[in-house]
Design an enzyme around this catalytic site. Structure first.
Site, PDB file in Angstrom:
ATOM      1  N   TYR A 134     -13.101 -25.978 -38.271  1.00  0.00           N
ATOM      2  CA  TYR A 134     -12.671 -25.523 -36.951  1.00  0.00           C
ATOM      3  C   TYR A 134     -12.748 -26.726 -36.026  1.00  0.00           C
ATOM      4  CZ  TYR A 134     -12.823 -22.580 -32.665  1.00  0.00           C
ATOM      5  OH  TYR A 134     -12.596 -21.997 -31.439  1.00  0.00           O
ATOM      6  N   LYS A 162      -8.524 -25.139 -38.797  1.00  0.00           N
ATOM      7  CA  LYS A 162      -8.072 -24.421 -37.611  1.00  0.00           C
ATOM      8  C   LYS A 162      -8.065 -25.434 -36.479  1.00  0.00           C
ATOM      9  CE  LYS A 162      -9.579 -21.055 -34.152  1.00  0.00           C
ATOM     10  NZ  LYS A 162     -10.610 -20.066 -33.756  1.00  0.00           N
ATOM     11  N   ILE A 202      -5.086 -18.213 -36.347  1.00  0.00           N
ATOM     12  CA  ILE A 202      -6.287 -17.415 -36.110  1.00  0.00           C
ATOM     13  C   ILE A 202      -6.185 -16.945 -34.668  1.00  0.00           C
ATOM     14  CG2 ILE A 202      -8.802 -17.421 -35.967  1.00  0.00           C
ATOM     15  CD1 ILE A 202      -8.847 -19.349 -38.301  1.00  0.00           C
TER      16      ILE A 202
END
Length: 294
Positions: A134, A162, A202
């Protein structure tokens, strides 16, 4: 193999009127999201207010989402924690509970060296689940640049990122320098991200508008870009909240507006002021009105 396709919902954690986790509502919300076509679930991440959960709550949240999903869609567990040992422990729990993958920020409580970041992700990888890193350079000290990601991609289970940088150019650059999957990390870059080659998003506002968010993805996949743009334009006033500090509050308030209340947020997040509620409601009504008339 694409592990994070389509709309992966960063699922909220519902709280009851006394501020306790409402596990029954979480299970019901999980089921509703799947029935509305989402492709996967991520829990608990920032939208799930992971940092405010006790260890027992966090365990039960992950287990509740996995049990309620019942194998219909993959569940990715957020494993962010202040130390490598705790992150690894959450990864081990995710594996035991049946998660398909984990999502992890780089070390979050100080500015680590590159060597330390590599060792951290290697320790997570050793548990044996696929990892989606992330990257959020706005809220953490580490920026997982495309070149750094190329180095990290040499770790066995490091398979995706992400990206919350907000720079769509990152997506094409990452795809140039390595074979990681790139997942859009912010709702108001979804369309641009899909066109740049992201495998999925996401998504936060999919908690309130799952069918519409999935429709956006499907339109892009079908090459119906003009229709995708028309839908995206209507969603953007809401989606833009996803890249602000009010993202969780705005998502939960929008859920209330669509008749699916999930309680307020836990401090230090304070629920929306009356002024902010009016602004979010205007954005929602703009979508609802233009969706009906357009």
């Amino acid at each position: 193999m694409v592990r994070f396709p389509g709309i992966q919902v960063a699922i909220i954690t519902p709280f009851d009127s006394s501020g306790e986790v409402d596990y029954a509502r979480l299970a019901e919300h999980t089921d509703w999201l799947i029935e509305n076509g989402v492709h996967g679930l991520v829990s608990p991440g920032s939208c799930g207010e992971y940092a405010t959960l006790t260890d027992e709550e966090r365990r039960r949240v992950v287990e509740t989402v996995i049990e309620a999903s019942d194998g219909r869609v993959p569940v990715t567990a957020g494993v962010m924690a202040p130390s490598t040992a705790k992150t690894v422990a959450w990864t081990e729990h995710a594996k035991q509970a049946g998660a398909e993958a984990v999502m992890a920020l780089p070390p979050i409580n100080y500015n680590p060296t590159r060597r330390e970041v590599l060792a951290y992700y290697q320790a997570i990888s050793d548990v044996g689940l696929p990892i989606a890193a992330y990257n959020n350079p706005h809220d953490t000290a580490t920026d997982l640049t495309p070149e750094f990601l190329a180095e990290l991609s040499g770790i066995e289970n490091f398979v995706a990122v992400k990206d919350f940088s907000g720079d769509v150019r990152r997506i094409t650059r990452i795809r140039e320098v390595c074979d990681l999957e790139v997942i859009v990390g912010v709702d108001d870059l979804a369309l641009e991200g899909f066109l740049a080659g992201a495998t999925g998003c996401i998504a936060g506002f999919a908690n309130a508008l799952p069918r519409e968010t999935v429709e956006l993805y499907n339109l892009v996949q079908a090459g119906e870009i003009e229709k995708a743009w028309e839908l995206y334009r209507k969603l953007l006033p809401l989606f833009r909240y996803d890249s602000t500090p009010l993202l969780v509050q705005a998502i939960k308030y929008t859920m209330e507006l669509v008749g699916r209340p999930a309680g307020e947020t836990r401090p230090p997040r304070l629920f929306l002021s009356e002024e902010d509620q009016r602004a979010v409601k205007r954005a929602f009504e703009y979508f609802a009105t233009t969706r009906t008339t357009g």
